[in-house]
Design an enzyme around this catalytic site. Sequence first.
Site, PDB file in Angstrom:
ATOM      1  N   GLY A 237       0.792  -1.151   0.189  1.00 48.15           N
ATOM      2  CA  GLY A 237       0.084   0.013  -0.096  1.00 48.15           C
ATOM      3  C   GLY A 237       0.764   1.247   0.069  1.00 48.15           C
ATOM      4  N   PRO A 271       5.417  -5.009  -0.020  1.00 48.06           N
ATOM      5  CA  PRO A 271       5.359  -3.789  -1.105  1.00 48.06           C
ATOM      6  C   PRO A 271       5.286  -4.332  -2.570  1.00 48.06           C
ATOM      7  CG  PRO A 271       7.619  -4.049  -0.197  1.00 48.06           C
ATOM      8  CD  PRO A 271       6.876  -5.165   0.552  1.00 48.06           C
ATOM      9  N   ARG A 273       3.806  -1.901  -5.760  1.00 41.70           N
ATOM     10  CA  ARG A 273       3.811  -0.622  -6.280  1.00 41.70           C
ATOM     11  C   ARG A 273       5.188  -0.010  -5.961  1.00 41.70           C
ATOM     12  NH1 ARG A 273      -0.981   2.284  -8.206  1.00 41.70           N
ATOM     13  NH2 ARG A 273      -2.092   0.630  -6.645  1.00 41.70           N
ATOM     14  N   TYR A 313      -9.295   2.703 -13.551  1.00 36.86           N
ATOM     15  CA  TYR A 313      -9.337   3.222 -12.405  1.00 36.86           C
ATOM     16  C   TYR A 313      -9.312   4.825 -12.701  1.00 36.86           C
ATOM     17  CZ  TYR A 313      -7.160  -1.050 -10.592  1.00 36.86           C
ATOM     18  OH  TYR A 313      -6.826  -2.434 -10.392  1.00 36.86           O
ATOM     19  N   CYS A 348     -11.670  -1.000 -29.530  1.00 30.61           N
ATOM     20  CA  CYS A 348     -12.927  -0.647 -29.760  1.00 30.61           C
ATOM     21  C   CYS A 348     -13.609  -0.405 -28.455  1.00 30.61           C
ATOM     22  CB  CYS A 348     -13.511  -1.849 -30.415  1.00 30.61           C
ATOM     23  SG  CYS A 348     -12.622  -2.125 -32.324  1.00 30.61           S
ATOM     24  N   GLU A 349     -13.355   0.408 -27.888  1.00 28.72           N
ATOM     25  CA  GLU A 349     -13.996   0.937 -26.473  1.00 28.72           C
ATOM     26  C   GLU A 349     -13.761   2.359 -26.093  1.00 28.72           C
ATOM     27  OE1 GLU A 349     -15.428  -1.232 -23.927  1.00 28.72           O
ATOM     28  OE2 GLU A 349     -14.844  -3.098 -24.971  1.00 28.72           O
ATOM     29  N   TYR A 377       1.519  -3.023 -12.071  1.00 27.28           N
ATOM     30  CA  TYR A 377      -0.057  -3.323 -12.594  1.00 27.28           C
ATOM     31  C   TYR A 377       0.093  -2.843 -13.722  1.00 27.28           C
ATOM     32  CZ  TYR A 377      -0.234  -3.835  -7.451  1.00 27.28           C
ATOM     33  OH  TYR A 377      -0.102  -4.159  -6.090  1.00 27.28           O
TER      34      TYR A 377
END
Length: 420
Positions: A237, A271, A273, A313, A348-349, A377
């Site tokens: 985190g 950890p 990220r 996100y 295609c989005e 990620y």
Amino acid sequence: MLNDSIQYHNGALYCDSVPVSEIAAHAGTPVYIYSLRRALDNLRRLQSAFAALRPHIHYSAKANANLAVLRALVRAGAGMDAVSGGEIYRALHAGAAPENIVFAGVGKTPDELRYALEQDVGWFNVENVGELRLLNDLAASMGRTAQIALRLNPDVAASTHRHIATGHGGAKFGLSIGAARDLLAHQSDYPCIRFSAIHLHIGSQLHDTQATRSAVKLALEVIAPYPDLRTVNIGGGLPVAYTPDDPIPNWEDFAAALTPLLKDYTVLLEPGRSIIADAGLLVVSVLYVKQQAGQTFVITDGSMTELLRPALYEAYHEIVPVKSPPVPGARSLLEVASDRIHIVGPVCETTDVLGRDRHLPGVQPGDQLAILTAGAYGLVMANNYNQRPRPPEVVVHEDGQTWHIARRRETWADLAQFEV
Ligand code: LLP
């Protein structure tokens, strides 16, 4: 965000001492590039921020599971946090000692638990009563004992994006305080389980230290009656700056908030990220520039299939040119450009947007752009939607000069190979 390893020199973007354009010329685009030097530096910076607690660091392989990355971190002394049989397999393959692997996850299958027991994995982070029973029974049938941490759901709201908060009561993660207390009171019902620690992870990219502090306090209350439980796994985190003015606490602030509470405990950290995000970038090429309805769309060969975070996100990643840095004194890339440039992919989005309202003057077809802070990620969440092969991963070695393609680009044939 730029940092010691991802920098401009004489108008060109470098990963350590290697021009990003050199890698892109060999490997093609889109391509992920990771600086092992930066990842190892992050590991050392984290160890020094938390020095007072001397934590055991278990790198969270879910953030970036490239074997070259895992191997470098294992060699530097990191243990691993794995959330599936696949991640345990990879951690072992990268040379992690089984006793330095933590097996976490909300829904571990019987096969995964059996595999982890066979491999003598050091820790199981248990999240529900059914899992504990199953683990006990499997361990009994195999003549083993499993060392566990109970994962607590402290019902604490983390200050982060709602999709990556995990410590509130309504989340699927962990055991409520009542359930954890109940299990601890009935340890003797589980003869093949050694209750050794409490675990928590209230979310990722945490924006304040106080929620973590409150959660740790609650965890310490839960284990207080049991003198054998003096180990606390405080999860991951720790935040990373995605922009120069990202309002995040320093890792030292987290350490300072937790050290008074935890100084007499053995501490584990998971950890992800914080180790690998700012060591990585995704390089894409501009295919077309199109004006439409008063907006400019920069269409690249990279998309949400390579980097899902913006679509999933609304995550912000800085996007910079690979050649020639932003003009000195120009407005920050963060500021909304009056000409509203959107960097988009071919998928295609409508949500296939890598960056909205950016200021990228003069960008043209053929230019390369680097999407920064993409080491965590990124490739792990990439997918083959629209039958798009996943991109290669390049690692720049710790010497800062040499590099290799650590994972090759997938091919169209690769995508068809599992079908009969
Ligand atoms: N430990 C546990 C139990 C976790 O669930 C996670 C991440 C970590 C450690 C590592 O957390 P970190 O240090 O990386 O914050 N895909 C999302 C992030 C999901 C995090 C999932 N759990 C994103 O791209 O922001």
